[in-house]
Design a protein around this motif. Sequence first.
Motif, PDB file in Angstrom:
ATOM      1  N   ILE A  84       0.835  -1.205   0.000  1.00 36.51           N
ATOM      2  CA  ILE A  84       0.000   0.000   0.000  1.00 36.51           C
ATOM      3  C   ILE A  84       0.867   1.250   0.000  1.00 36.51           C
ATOM      4  O   ILE A  84       0.634   2.180  -0.788  1.00 36.51           O
TER       5      ILE A  84
ATOM      6  N   THR B  93       2.700   1.603  -3.433  1.00 37.20           N
ATOM      7  CA  THR B  93       1.808   2.025  -4.514  1.00 37.20           C
ATOM      8  C   THR B  93       1.389   3.482  -4.347  1.00 37.20           C
ATOM      9  O   THR B  93       1.326   4.237  -5.323  1.00 37.20           O
ATOM     10  N   ALA B  94       1.101   3.903  -3.118  1.00 37.36           N
ATOM     11  CA  ALA B  94       0.727   5.297  -2.883  1.00 37.36           C
ATOM     12  C   ALA B  94       1.883   6.232  -3.243  1.00 37.36           C
ATOM     13  O   ALA B  94       1.669   7.285  -3.863  1.00 37.36           O
TER      14      ALA B  94
ATOM     15  N   PHE C 208       2.023   6.655  -6.963  1.00 39.13           N
ATOM     16  CA  PHE C 208       1.018   7.605  -7.443  1.00 39.13           C
ATOM     17  C   PHE C 208       1.451   9.036  -7.177  1.00 39.13           C
ATOM     18  O   PHE C 208       1.256   9.917  -8.014  1.00 39.13           O
TER      19      PHE C 208
ATOM     20  N   THR D 209      -5.407  10.174  -6.221  1.00 39.59           N
ATOM     21  CA  THR D 209      -5.472   8.718  -6.278  1.00 39.59           C
ATOM     22  C   THR D 209      -4.543   8.090  -5.240  1.00 39.59           C
ATOM     23  O   THR D 209      -4.904   7.103  -4.589  1.00 39.59           O
TER      24      THR D 209
ATOM     25  N   TYR E 118      -5.904   5.718  -2.332  1.00 41.31           N
ATOM     26  CA  TYR E 118      -5.346   4.374  -2.229  1.00 41.31           C
ATOM     27  C   TYR E 118      -4.727   4.150  -0.852  1.00 41.31           C
ATOM     28  O   TYR E 118      -4.916   3.085  -0.250  1.00 41.31           O
TER      29      TYR E 118
ATOM     30  N   GLY F 208      -6.603   1.630   1.547  1.00 40.16           N
ATOM     31  CA  GLY F 208      -5.764   0.456   1.780  1.00 40.16           C
ATOM     32  C   GLY F 208      -5.456   0.250   3.243  1.00 40.16           C
ATOM     33  O   GLY F 208      -5.508  -0.877   3.748  1.00 40.16           O
TER      34      GLY F 208
END
Length: 130
Positions: free
Chosen positions: A72, A75-76, A79, A87, A91, A95
């Motif tokens: 998490i 991925t954040a 972004f 986003t 997320y 998450g």
Amino acid sequence: MVMVLLTEVKMQTIIIDTLSPEIVRIILAINLAMTILISLVLILGAIWQNKYLLLPWVVLGLMLVIGLVISIIYTAIRFYIWGDAITGTIYLVAGLIGNGIFFYLWLVVFSYYQLLKEEGGHGFYAKTRY
């Protein structure tokens, strides 16, 4: 599992980006199959009140909680780097809330495991009651 093997969604790993998409799909399919098997063992352990059948899921669940937090956050951050802060924030928040719920459910199973451990490991009927 069918969707993982048949769809053309680009999947990649965090650490090893050089793997081909087919290899990533196979790894994910094996992971899902093992998770289903361990979850079935968890259900049988809960029904039969056997702590040894709960233990694989307890270990897997803790590893998943740690892995999901790393995924998490990674991925954040990606972004945010790509300039999509909204986003990334959605997320990150969604998450972490989902992972918090999963951690709570893990605690429920772990507390049942501890209860069975205190009762002798094979359910409430293993000890003689007076």
